[in-house]
Design a protein around this motif. Structure first.
Motif, PDB file in Angstrom:
ATOM      1  N   UNK A  90       0.818  -1.210   0.000  1.00 23.37           N
ATOM      2  CA  UNK A  90       0.000   0.000   0.000  1.00 23.37           C
ATOM      3  C   UNK A  90       0.855   1.265   0.000  1.00 23.37           C
ATOM      4  N   UNK A  91       1.914   1.282   0.831  1.00 28.79           N
ATOM      5  CA  UNK A  91       2.663   2.519   1.047  1.00 28.79           C
ATOM      6  C   UNK A  91       3.948   2.628   0.230  1.00 28.79           C
ATOM      7  N   UNK A  92       4.408   1.531  -0.382  1.00 28.25           N
ATOM      8  CA  UNK A  92       5.626   1.625  -1.203  1.00 28.25           C
ATOM      9  C   UNK A  92       5.497   2.649  -2.327  1.00 28.25           C
ATOM     10  N   UNK A  93       4.362   2.709  -3.062  1.00 27.34           N
ATOM     11  CA  UNK A  93       4.265   3.675  -4.163  1.00 27.34           C
ATOM     12  C   UNK A  93       4.185   5.132  -3.702  1.00 27.34           C
ATOM     13  N   UNK A  94       3.985   5.364  -2.414  1.00 27.44           N
ATOM     14  CA  UNK A  94       3.886   6.722  -1.901  1.00 27.44           C
ATOM     15  C   UNK A  94       5.267   7.200  -1.442  1.00 27.44           C
ATOM     16  N   UNK A  95       5.316   8.431  -0.937  1.00 25.52           N
ATOM     17  CA  UNK A  95       6.556   8.961  -0.367  1.00 25.52           C
ATOM     18  C   UNK A  95       6.508   8.949   1.155  1.00 25.52           C
ATOM     19  N   UNK A  96       5.609   8.155   1.745  1.00 27.65           N
ATOM     20  CA  UNK A  96       5.465   8.110   3.199  1.00 27.65           C
ATOM     21  C   UNK A  96       6.776   7.702   3.863  1.00 27.65           C
ATOM     22  N   UNK A  97       7.117   8.395   4.950  1.00 26.29           N
ATOM     23  CA  UNK A  97       8.287   8.039   5.751  1.00 26.29           C
ATOM     24  C   UNK A  97       7.960   6.798   6.568  1.00 26.29           C
ATOM     25  N   UNK A  98       8.860   5.822   6.551  1.00 28.04           N
ATOM     26  CA  UNK A  98       8.568   4.513   7.142  1.00 28.04           C
ATOM     27  C   UNK A  98       9.620   4.151   8.184  1.00 28.04           C
ATOM     28  N   UNK A  99       9.159   3.652   9.319  1.00 25.23           N
ATOM     29  CA  UNK A  99      10.033   3.105  10.356  1.00 25.23           C
ATOM     30  C   UNK A  99       9.825   1.592  10.397  1.00 25.23           C
ATOM     31  N   UNK A 100      10.932   0.830  10.318  1.00 20.82           N
ATOM     32  CA  UNK A 100      10.882  -0.625  10.404  1.00 20.82           C
ATOM     33  C   UNK A 100      11.573  -1.045  11.689  1.00 20.82           C
ATOM     34  N   UNK A 101      10.879  -1.774  12.539  1.00 24.01           N
ATOM     35  CA  UNK A 101      11.465  -2.261  13.778  1.00 24.01           C
ATOM     36  C   UNK A 101      11.419  -3.782  13.804  1.00 24.01           C
ATOM     37  N   UNK A 152      15.124  -6.379   8.236  1.00 25.52           N
ATOM     38  CA  UNK A 152      14.709  -4.978   8.138  1.00 25.52           C
ATOM     39  C   UNK A 152      15.289  -4.291   6.906  1.00 25.52           C
ATOM     40  N   UNK A 153      16.578  -4.517   6.638  1.00 24.44           N
ATOM     41  CA  UNK A 153      17.179  -3.861   5.475  1.00 24.44           C
ATOM     42  C   UNK A 153      16.609  -4.422   4.171  1.00 24.44           C
ATOM     43  N   UNK A 154      16.328  -5.729   4.148  1.00 20.46           N
ATOM     44  CA  UNK A 154      15.737  -6.330   2.949  1.00 20.46           C
ATOM     45  C   UNK A 154      14.380  -5.704   2.664  1.00 20.46           C
ATOM     46  N   UNK A 155      13.562  -5.554   3.721  1.00 20.13           N
ATOM     47  CA  UNK A 155      12.245  -4.952   3.545  1.00 20.13           C
ATOM     48  C   UNK A 155      12.371  -3.505   3.067  1.00 20.13           C
ATOM     49  N   UNK A 156      13.306  -2.763   3.653  1.00 14.34           N
ATOM     50  CA  UNK A 156      13.495  -1.367   3.239  1.00 14.34           C
ATOM     51  C   UNK A 156      13.850  -1.275   1.759  1.00 14.34           C
ATOM     52  N   UNK A 157      14.752  -2.144   1.299  1.00 17.71           N
ATOM     53  CA  UNK A 157      15.155  -2.094  -0.103  1.00 17.71           C
ATOM     54  C   UNK A 157      14.014  -2.528  -1.021  1.00 17.71           C
ATOM     55  N   UNK A 158      13.197  -3.501  -0.562  1.00 13.23           N
ATOM     56  CA  UNK A 158      12.050  -3.912  -1.377  1.00 13.23           C
ATOM     57  C   UNK A 158      11.013  -2.798  -1.478  1.00 13.23           C
ATOM     58  N   UNK A 159      10.827  -2.042  -0.411  1.00 13.85           N
ATOM     59  CA  UNK A 159       9.908  -0.895  -0.468  1.00 13.85           C
ATOM     60  C   UNK A 159      10.412   0.105  -1.504  1.00 13.85           C
ATOM     61  N   UNK A 196      16.304  12.247  -5.358  1.00 15.65           N
ATOM     62  CA  UNK A 196      15.344  11.544  -6.197  1.00 15.65           C
ATOM     63  C   UNK A 196      15.106  10.110  -5.765  1.00 15.65           C
ATOM     64  N   UNK A 197      15.948   9.607  -4.853  1.00 11.76           N
ATOM     65  CA  UNK A 197      15.851   8.219  -4.414  1.00 11.76           C
ATOM     66  C   UNK A 197      15.469   8.094  -2.950  1.00 11.76           C
ATOM     67  N   UNK A 198      16.084   7.112  -2.273  1.00 11.37           N
ATOM     68  CA  UNK A 198      15.723   6.770  -0.900  1.00 11.37           C
ATOM     69  C   UNK A 198      16.968   6.709  -0.030  1.00 11.37           C
ATOM     70  N   UNK A 199      16.885   7.282   1.157  1.00 15.70           N
ATOM     71  CA  UNK A 199      17.939   7.133   2.165  1.00 15.70           C
ATOM     72  C   UNK A 199      17.417   6.194   3.249  1.00 15.70           C
ATOM     73  N   UNK A 200      18.172   5.124   3.506  1.00 19.49           N
ATOM     74  CA  UNK A 200      17.810   4.157   4.548  1.00 19.49           C
ATOM     75  C   UNK A 200      18.738   4.365   5.732  1.00 19.49           C
ATOM     76  N   UNK A 201      18.176   4.816   6.846  1.00 21.01           N
ATOM     77  CA  UNK A 201      18.936   5.069   8.065  1.00 21.01           C
ATOM     78  C   UNK A 201      18.816   3.853   8.975  1.00 21.01           C
ATOM     79  N   UNK A 202      19.810   2.975   8.912  1.00 18.98           N
ATOM     80  CA  UNK A 202      19.795   1.772   9.736  1.00 18.98           C
ATOM     81  C   UNK A 202      20.290   2.111  11.142  1.00 18.98           C
TER      82      UNK A 202
END
Length: 456
Positions: free
Chosen positions: A156-167, A174-181, A233-239
């Motif tokens: 639902x939220x991958x196509x949006x620009x919503x900020x996401x927290x994965x715990x 967690x990193x795999x899910x972030x990259x898949x999003x 233009x892309x995504x920053x993943x803060x682990x």
């Protein structure tokens, strides 16, 4: 809607399938009735998967009382019904007069939060929580209800620009899910930039994130872009966002609110266009309650919150993942090389999996190094216990007794060190600093061992 039930419990929570083959979790609507405290007589309806209670302004139920922590507790709905979870509050959470870390809520249960008393009141009406019909989201696998709820939210939220927290615990993916999003978003053709907040020193992380200008500090010989500019233009993943130093937290909050950064040593503000996904295995509620993590930053990062369950809380997913890992690691015929698949799955599902999905994958990779066929995966669980620092009942240790004691002991220690270090480095993606910290040894000593065994 046809009542195609896959799970049922006494409190009326059901997993059902509709005529379009869409599954959902049907739950009884519920309200909370405050019977003492500043909100006495008020009713609050639980209308979210996770309903938070505390004195902080961002909670679903805000209680302005000195005995209530900022993030005191949360009520979670899943396939087993409603449960309440204390968030390491100062004064604790009680259910029916008993202090609890977590507990299932029955109709009429009295909850005490600090000095405030609340009654849990299920209603006759029900509501549906959608689940994904898929058993995978990119590289993530799972047919269990918790995972299909994660997949639905990710879809639902991958196509949006919503900020996401994965715990979630270490090793849950967690990193795999972030990259898949990122891969399922409109930014998929741009950079996916990973910043490990725990692995970079406090002195350097500001430059890593925001960049710097020439001469801003010793060693800054040229202007340098930071992660936010490089990922434009892309995504920053803060682990490991929970390790972000307090003095950088307001600067990150400004990035989230204004979408602009300032390089170290510069007065010029630069506009950026990035999506931010963060992750942590820390309990950030505790960090917020103890003022080590800003409450406003926590909520700004958690516009969408995805909590990955531990493998022991999704045991029915084990066979699915075993088959996928076997195929990925050892080819299409690997499943046929297992000894007694059904018995092995029963044993693996009873294992506690302290290393979660990563431990399961490592187990399968390790087991097939053995020349013995068919492969008994359960026989290698003892090594997993040893790696996790637990006590194994019958560890398999192989050594030759026809050699001098000193030589046999030296070979055994070298085999242990080589196996331990290989797993340690793979788990930490070859990051020496993080690996040394996890192993509890000096970085220089770890580097010597890596060179000794030719692991890098």
């Amino acid at each position: 809607m046809k009542d195609d039930t896959t799970n049922s419990v006494n409190n009326g929570t059901l997993v059902i399938t509709d005529s379009d083959n869409q599954q959902c979790l049907r739950v009884r609507k519920t309200k909370l009735l405050v019977i003492s405290g500043p909100l006495q007589g008020r009713e609050f309806f639980i209308n979210r998967d996770v309903f938070t209670i505390g004195s902080g302004s961002h909670n679903e139920l805000k209680i302005d009382d000195s005995t209530v922590s900022k993030r005191h507790c949360e009520i979670i709905v899943d396939e087993s019904g409603y449960q309440i979870k204390d968030l390491n509050s100062t004064n604790g959470t009680q259910v029916q007069g008993v202090h609890v870390d977590s507990a299932h809520l029955a109709p009429g249960s009295e909850i005490k939060i600090g000095k405030v008393r609340i009654v849990f009141c299920p209603l006759q009406d029900s509501s549906d929580i959608p689940l994904s019909r898929n058993e995978a989201f990119g590289g993530m696998l799972g047919r269990s209800v918790p995972m299909r709820r994660i997949f639905y939210l990710a879809e639902t939220y991958s196509p949006t620009d919503a900020t996401i927290m994965i715990t979630g615990e270490t090793g849950t993916g967690k990193e795999i899910l972030a990259e898949e999003i990122h891969n399922h978003s409109n930014r998929r053709d741009k950079q996916f930039m990973v910043i490990d907040c725990a692995a970079i020193s406090k002195e350097l992380i500001e430059s890593e994130l925001f960049g710097h200008v020439k001469g801003s500090f010793t060693g800054a010989n040229v202007d340098r872009q930071g992660a936010f500019e490089l990922a434009d233009g892309g995504t920053v993943f803060l682990d490991e966002i929970g390790d972000l130093s307090p003095d950088l937290q307001p600067k990150l909050l400004r990035v989230l609110e204004k979408r602009e950064i300032r390089r170290v040593g510069s007065n010029q503000m630069r506009k950026i266009n990035v999506r931010i996904i963060s992750a942590t295995n820390r309990n950030l509620s505790t960090e917020v309650n103890e003022n080590r993590f800003r409450e406003d930053l926590f909520y700004r990062l958690s516009v969408v919150h995805l909590e990955l369950p531990s493998l022991r809380h999704r045991r029915d997913d084990v066979p699915l993942m075993v088959k996928r890992f076997l195929t990925d690691l050892h080819g299409d015929g690997a499943v046929e090389q297992l000894a007694d698949f059904d018995r092995t799955m029963d044993i693996l599902k009873r294992h506690e999996w302290p290393g979660n999905v990563r431990e399961l994958r490592n187990l399968i990779e390790l087991a097939f190094y053995s020349e013995k066929r068919p492969v008994d995966l359960s026989a290698f669980l003892s090594l997993g216990h040893l790696r996790a620092g637990l006590t194994a009942t019958e560890p398999e240790i192989n050594f030759e007794t026809d050699k001098p004691f000193k030589d046999a002991k030296s070979e055994l220690i070298e085999d242990f060190e080589r196996t331990y270090l290989k797993d340690l480095l793979e788990r930490n993606k070859q990051n020496i600093s993080r690996s040394a910290r996890e192993a509890g040894i000096e970085r220089a000593y770890l580097q010597r061992l890596v060179r000794k065994y030719g692991l890098r």
